[in-house]
Design a protein around this motif. Sequence first.
Motif, short mmCIF file in Angstrom:
data_model
loop_
_atom_site.label_atom_id
_atom_site.label_comp_id
_atom_site.label_asym_id
_atom_site.label_seq_id
_atom_site.Cartn_x
_atom_site.Cartn_y
_atom_site.Cartn_z
N TYR A 1 -30.72 -6.14 72.94
CA TYR A 1 -29.40 -5.68 73.35
C TYR A 1 -28.59 -6.81 73.98
O TYR A 1 -27.36 -6.89 73.81
CB TYR A 1 -29.54 -4.52 74.33
CG TYR A 1 -30.24 -3.31 73.73
CD1 TYR A 1 -30.42 -3.18 72.36
CD2 TYR A 1 -30.75 -2.30 74.54
CE1 TYR A 1 -31.05 -2.09 71.80
CE2 TYR A 1 -31.39 -1.19 74.00
CZ TYR A 1 -31.54 -1.10 72.63
OH TYR A 1 -32.17 -0.01 72.09
N ARG B 1 -23.42 -2.45 69.53
CA ARG B 1 -23.97 -1.56 68.50
C ARG B 1 -23.61 -2.03 67.10
O ARG B 1 -24.39 -1.87 66.16
CB ARG B 1 -23.46 -0.13 68.70
CG ARG B 1 -24.09 0.60 69.87
CD ARG B 1 -23.42 1.93 70.12
NE ARG B 1 -24.09 2.65 71.20
CZ ARG B 1 -24.86 3.71 71.03
NH1 ARG B 1 -25.04 4.21 69.81
NH2 ARG B 1 -25.45 4.31 72.04
N LYS B 2 -22.43 -2.63 66.97
CA LYS B 2 -21.99 -3.10 65.66
C LYS B 2 -22.84 -4.26 65.16
O LYS B 2 -22.85 -4.55 63.96
CB LYS B 2 -20.53 -3.53 65.73
CG LYS B 2 -19.56 -2.43 66.16
CD LYS B 2 -18.15 -2.98 66.35
CE LYS B 2 -17.22 -1.92 66.89
NZ LYS B 2 -15.87 -2.48 67.16
N LEU C 1 -31.17 2.42 69.11
CA LEU C 1 -30.01 2.11 69.93
C LEU C 1 -30.22 2.42 71.41
O LEU C 1 -29.35 2.14 72.23
CB LEU C 1 -28.78 2.85 69.40
CG LEU C 1 -28.43 2.55 67.94
CD1 LEU C 1 -27.16 3.26 67.54
CD2 LEU C 1 -28.32 1.06 67.67
N ASP C 2 -31.37 2.99 71.76
CA ASP C 2 -31.70 3.22 73.17
C ASP C 2 -33.22 3.30 73.32
O ASP C 2 -33.80 4.37 73.42
CB ASP C 2 -31.05 4.51 73.68
CG ASP C 2 -31.24 4.68 75.19
OD1 ASP C 2 -31.88 3.81 75.82
OD2 ASP C 2 -30.77 5.70 75.74
N THR D 1 -23.67 -2.25 74.43
CA THR D 1 -22.25 -1.91 74.53
C THR D 1 -21.79 -1.36 73.18
O THR D 1 -22.50 -1.44 72.17
CB THR D 1 -21.43 -3.16 74.87
OG1 THR D 1 -21.57 -4.11 73.80
CG2 THR D 1 -21.91 -3.78 76.19
N ASP D 2 -20.58 -0.81 73.17
CA ASP D 2 -20.04 -0.31 71.90
C ASP D 2 -19.93 -1.43 70.88
O ASP D 2 -20.23 -1.25 69.69
CB ASP D 2 -18.67 0.33 72.12
CG ASP D 2 -18.77 1.66 72.85
OD1 ASP D 2 -19.88 2.24 72.87
OD2 ASP D 2 -17.76 2.11 73.42
N ASP D 3 -19.51 -2.61 71.34
CA ASP D 3 -19.41 -3.74 70.42
C ASP D 3 -20.80 -4.22 70.01
O ASP D 3 -21.02 -4.62 68.87
CB ASP D 3 -18.64 -4.89 71.06
CG ASP D 3 -18.36 -6.01 70.08
OD1 ASP D 3 -17.66 -5.76 69.08
OD2 ASP D 3 -18.86 -7.13 70.29
N ASN E 1 -25.07 -7.77 72.36
CA ASN E 1 -23.87 -7.74 73.19
C ASN E 1 -23.17 -9.09 73.23
O ASN E 1 -21.95 -9.17 73.44
CB ASN E 1 -24.23 -7.31 74.62
CG ASN E 1 -24.65 -5.85 74.70
OD1 ASN E 1 -24.48 -5.08 73.75
ND2 ASN E 1 -25.23 -5.46 75.83
N THR F 1 -29.71 12.79 71.28
CA THR F 1 -28.45 13.15 71.94
C THR F 1 -28.65 14.07 73.13
O THR F 1 -27.67 14.47 73.77
CB THR F 1 -27.50 13.83 70.93
OG1 THR F 1 -28.07 15.08 70.52
CG2 THR F 1 -27.29 12.95 69.71
#
Length: 873
Positions: free
Chosen positions: A635, A715-716, A684-685, A711-713, A639, A760
């Motif tokens: 991660y 993840r990409k 992702l986690d 972060t959201d970015d 990131n 989720t």
Amino acid sequence: MRWFFYLLGCALVVLTAVATASQAAPQTIPPVSLVWRLIENRPDNQFVAELSVRNDGQSPLLPGKWSLYFNSSRKLLPEGVAEPFVLQHINGDFYRLRTKDASPPIAAGEECTMRSTGTPWALNGSDAPSGFYLVVANDSGPEDSPTNVPVRIAPFPDAKLIVRGAGDQLPVATAASRFAENESLTLLSAADVPKVVPTPLRTTPLAGQMFINAATTVVAETALDNEARFLAQSLRTLLGAPMSVAKQAATSPNVIRLRLSPPATGDAVQPTDDEAYALIVHPDAGIEIVGNTAAGVLDGIQTLRALAPLAAYHQPMKDLAMDAVEIEDAPRFHYRGLMLDVARNFQSKQTVEKLLDLMAFYKLNRFHWHLSDDEGWRVEIKALPELTAIGSRRGHTTDESDRLIPSLGSGPRAEATGSGGTGFYSQDDFIEVLKYAQERHIQVIPELDVPGHSRAAVIAMAARARRLIDKGQTAAADEFLLTDPGDKSIYESVQMWRGNVLDVGRESTYRFLDVVIDELVDIYRRAGVPLSTIHLGGDEVPEGAWLASPACERIATDSASGLTRGQQLQLHFLDRACEVVEKHGLRPACWEDCLLFGAKGGPTIAEKRANSTDAKPIVYVWNNVWGWGREDAAYRLANAGYDVVLANATNLYFDLAQGKDPEEPGYYWAAFVGTKEPFEFNPLDVFQIMGGDSMGHPFSPDQFKNRVRLTDDGRKHILGIQGELWGENLRDPQRLEYMAFPRTIALAERAWAAAPTWTTIDDPVARVQERGSDWNRFANCLGQRELVRLDDLAGGVDYRIPPPGAVLRDGRVSANIEYPGLEIRYTTDGTEPSADSAHFQQPFRSDLDVRLRAFDSRGRSSRTVTLARPSQQ
């Protein structure tokens, strides 16, 4: 990666000394047999074992005249061996055992026992030494032909001795513990078992059936000729009859149409998904597979194959009844990989192609081919013939002038059938594999592991230099030499190799890389297959490398970087190597060791380089071992803007043992990895799935609260996930398949299918419950469908059949299995259960010992589980 405990080494000077023998008269080589026995694992993280040497011949074994050579995956301590034995660590996992010259001979029929100490532990048969052979010196000094010596591994001691120091709280697996683990599983009805793995995004059942038979026509446009041929051949196997392929056909329900077009059947699939497809089976309109790309169409074909009756895989059927259905699908990750290490133990072209077939069936699309390491170089490079002439061969040698020393139990004979030590892919072989993979839309990513893990290349290029020096071509000899003759650096890798690192200060190192990559590029060009990425390895460079290299003295030090001299040299190599790769129009890739240093190597290096002009390779992250400090390494890198492939050792290393069990093969330095571990992996986690460390210590909820999250970015930049098949224990295709399946199916599910519902759920208790229900469905899918298919798919797969769980309660025998649907058979007369033994279906009373095994549809079985009669419990 193989990180903590693989013990393999390097010293030519010592090898030459090993060859020196007594000048006494020759002796006949008597037959010898060996027994290795684990005595105990001690609290100080060492183990004690005994090796019994028995002379089964008619003549004595004379002192100073014989030597036993062998490999050990554990570090053995020569100083812990008592007289008259002398133990010598030669290099890597290679050892020599003899008796002192003045000691008594081992008489005919006599047995002598050597007690030794090793580190760190010995928990299963993979930790026992292997590859024993006997060499006897003749009267002129050289050694006679080596003789293989059988070794028997004695049963392991009581479970209380199968421990890893005082902190090991993980119990040894037993019939009772397996029963407890499986007790939450239930046998589902066939209607409740998923028919397709990996799970499609949306499945809508329709009314009726369509029948595929020899009269069915496959219709496809020219751009899908490859996919049409593949489908026709796949169906021919199931039908036992050929099928016709056409560009168009009369309107008929007995047709399978393949089309390139954005799937337009619903909103589950985005039009931009390259591998999106829709599959419709309709009684009145036939079958249609529509894909955004040819790869998407092939994915739809694999789904159609999965829907075919299982019985047809075992025995061809004239008519394949296909339930009407509409499926919309696309992958979660575009990178869905499997890595195979063929450097440690070579695998044939046929074995690789079979693995590619199985990968394609489960929609994996990246084959990471680990082609070089300390133990072998496996691809032909015509400009540097020594790489395969020497670097691809292992066998008994006194100077490694024409082969490498034995490793991993490969034995004394370089050309021995099935040893795994010798072999390489000619360029023609390589091209055939590339074409085979391309037909299945699998990209082949070659890996050259540099600058560490490079001993095979180092030895081969040293032999090249000697050959040219003998011809007086001194300048040419230096052109591709990979070490500096004046280098006095002292180091040893975590696998105990010495001399296994390329000298990063020599220009010849980069010339070598340039020539090798140039030929690889040409191989791909001749195959007509695109090459986009070269994996450079970069892992596990030992401390101390380069520190006394004259060639490295010229490289400047940046005192402000906070990095050690060795770390700066490693980054220097990464930059130079990436330049070589990029010069060929390719993107470099590496393991995260290239960018993160130290136990908690963090964002400092990665972030510093992220916005610079330095190369930004794709980073494969493996070292996430719980408690070691790098749990968030992937991660941090994502990131910082690096594209990342998750190769987490704790969930995706398929060379690791599938349980703490003396009979279960594999290493365990990171974790014990069964099928549930890749299935429960949350890319992702990863912190959502933490339970405890490999020693059985539970984690508190906030233990990793300060670790970095995506972060959201970031993840990409997670490209996908990859399973790893490191080769140390893959000594034959059967072991490869045992280690790969069914874990690879769980990998495919997690790589392709949408994020499961349980990821989720915020409440930990509810999340675990939902995850358990999801695992029950998947386990039933394996037991009732996928493993049954694997019995025949691709010629049949020797997957792991788990031993049953079993307990005795109130005088009644109860049993269960990890994959509901597999049959359990038992006996009460002391014999081993067979496929014809009594079928366990419900608890029963027994006053006798009960033996149980699980069986597949071919009659292969698991290991035997024994429940002692009540009076003995």
